[in-house]
Design an enzyme around this catalytic site. Structure first.
Site, short mmCIF file in Angstrom:
data_model
loop_
_atom_site.label_atom_id
_atom_site.label_comp_id
_atom_site.label_asym_id
_atom_site.label_seq_id
_atom_site.Cartn_x
_atom_site.Cartn_y
_atom_site.Cartn_z
N HIS A 38 -49.34 70.99 60.18
CA HIS A 38 -50.79 71.20 60.33
C HIS A 38 -51.35 70.35 61.46
CE1 HIS A 38 -52.69 73.29 56.66
NE2 HIS A 38 -51.40 73.58 56.65
N GLU A 105 -52.71 79.89 60.38
CA GLU A 105 -54.10 79.90 59.92
C GLU A 105 -55.01 79.45 61.05
OE1 GLU A 105 -52.08 77.45 58.36
OE2 GLU A 105 -51.38 78.51 56.58
#
Length: 319
Positions: A38, A105
């Site tokens: 991330h 994402e």
């Protein structure tokens, strides 16, 4: 034998503490590990996001078991760079590094300033990126023009055997889509019916290789404490599923979260009993070859202690 692995959550734990946690996970009896990749955490309460590729090199150097990561080539990472990084790790740690490729994402990818594609284009971009990465790992010189662009690229330092390239998929539709190119599948969930549908869709589409699942758990001294832990650290999972891929900021997830007890328990296996938790994990993971447990707390010490004395022995008896 089913592999039981530890999930290292970069969104919640700083790199140094997470490195110690993965070393402790090996000591207490886990068979392997995986980590997230991330740029941002899901919520401000989590508050961390170390660089997974730097960290995983250190983690592999300080452990003996296999470790992989879920990553998204195509926007934040050009697939040539992903191929080079994967090749180097596979050379340094033969047979121990793997990667799962997903479509990503917006939370992590929007920072490039490029348009965030719709689902159809994201799937196409992932398929093209996987093909580019495979070709580069095989020693080919690659030119490609599509959703990703590659100009006369080669990866010069390559392992004798390429690392596993699994696909990350949550829905049955995506699982069927990736079956044509993946070395295996990794999914995530706590609902036995939903994860079984994803698993079966992959196999029905002739998907081969290992089936892996990441399961979020919260184990504490009391059920109320375990629920509170999930609410503090993993409430973002209660945001509408159809919006998860489009949101750009942790604050966006916080605004859409619905951290009622019912919603939290549908996303996280919450318990104060290790034997009970082991039974529920085994039910969710039925038919999978690899299970990665993610304790949603920011402090892994107590959880790992209970894994050694209670959870792992109970789970191994059931698998």
């Amino acid at each position: 034998m089913v592999l039981i692995g530890f999930h290292a959550s970069h969104e919640q734990i700083g790199p140094a503490k997470l490195l110690q946690a993965v070393r402790d996970a090996e000591t207490v009896g886990f068979d392997g590990a995986m980590c997230s990749d991330h740029l941002a955490p899901w919520s401000r309460a989590q508050g961390e996001s170390g660089y997974a590729w730097s960290w995983i090199g250190a983690a592999l150097a300080l452990t003996q078991f296999p470790i992989g990561l879920v990553t998204a080539p195509g926007q934040r990472y050009h697939p040539v760079i992903t191929a080079q990084a994967a090749a180097t790790l596979a050379m340094l740690f033969p047979g121990r590094f793997w990667a799962a490729l997903g479509s990503g994402e917006a939370l992590n990818e929007h920072v490039t300033g490029d348009e965030w594609p719709d689902k159809e284009r994201r799937d196409l971009r992932l398929r093209e990126s996987a093909a580019v990465i495979r070709a580069l790992l095989a020693g080919e010189r690659v030119e490609h023009h599509g959703e990703v662009r590659v100009h006369e690229a080669r990866v010069w330092s390559r392992p004798e055997a390429p690392p596993e390239l699994l696909a990350a998929a949550v829905s049955p539709e995506t699982a069927a889509e990736v079956a044509s190119w993946a070395d295996g599948l990794i999914t995530v969930g706590a609902d036995p019916t939903a994860v079984a549908q994803t698993r079966e869709a992959y196999r029905d589409a002739a998907g081969g290789g290992p089936l892996a699942i990441q399961i979020h758990v919260s184990l504490a001294d009391s059920d109320a404490e375990a629920l509170a832990l999930a609410r503090d650290q993993w409430s973002h999972a209660t945001a509408p599923a159809d919006r998860m891929w489009e949101l750009e900021q942790p604050e966006d997830f916080e605004a859409l979260a619905d951290p009622t007890e019912e919603k939290l328990r549908s996303a996280v296996l919450i318990s104060d009993s290790a034997p009970d938790l082991a039974e529920r994990i085994a039910e969710v993971a039925l038919g999978f070859d690899r299970i990665y447990l993610h304790h949603v707390g920011a402090d892994q010490t107590e959880f790992l202690g209970r894994c050694e004395s209670e959870l792992l022995p109970a789970l191994r008896r059931l698998l």
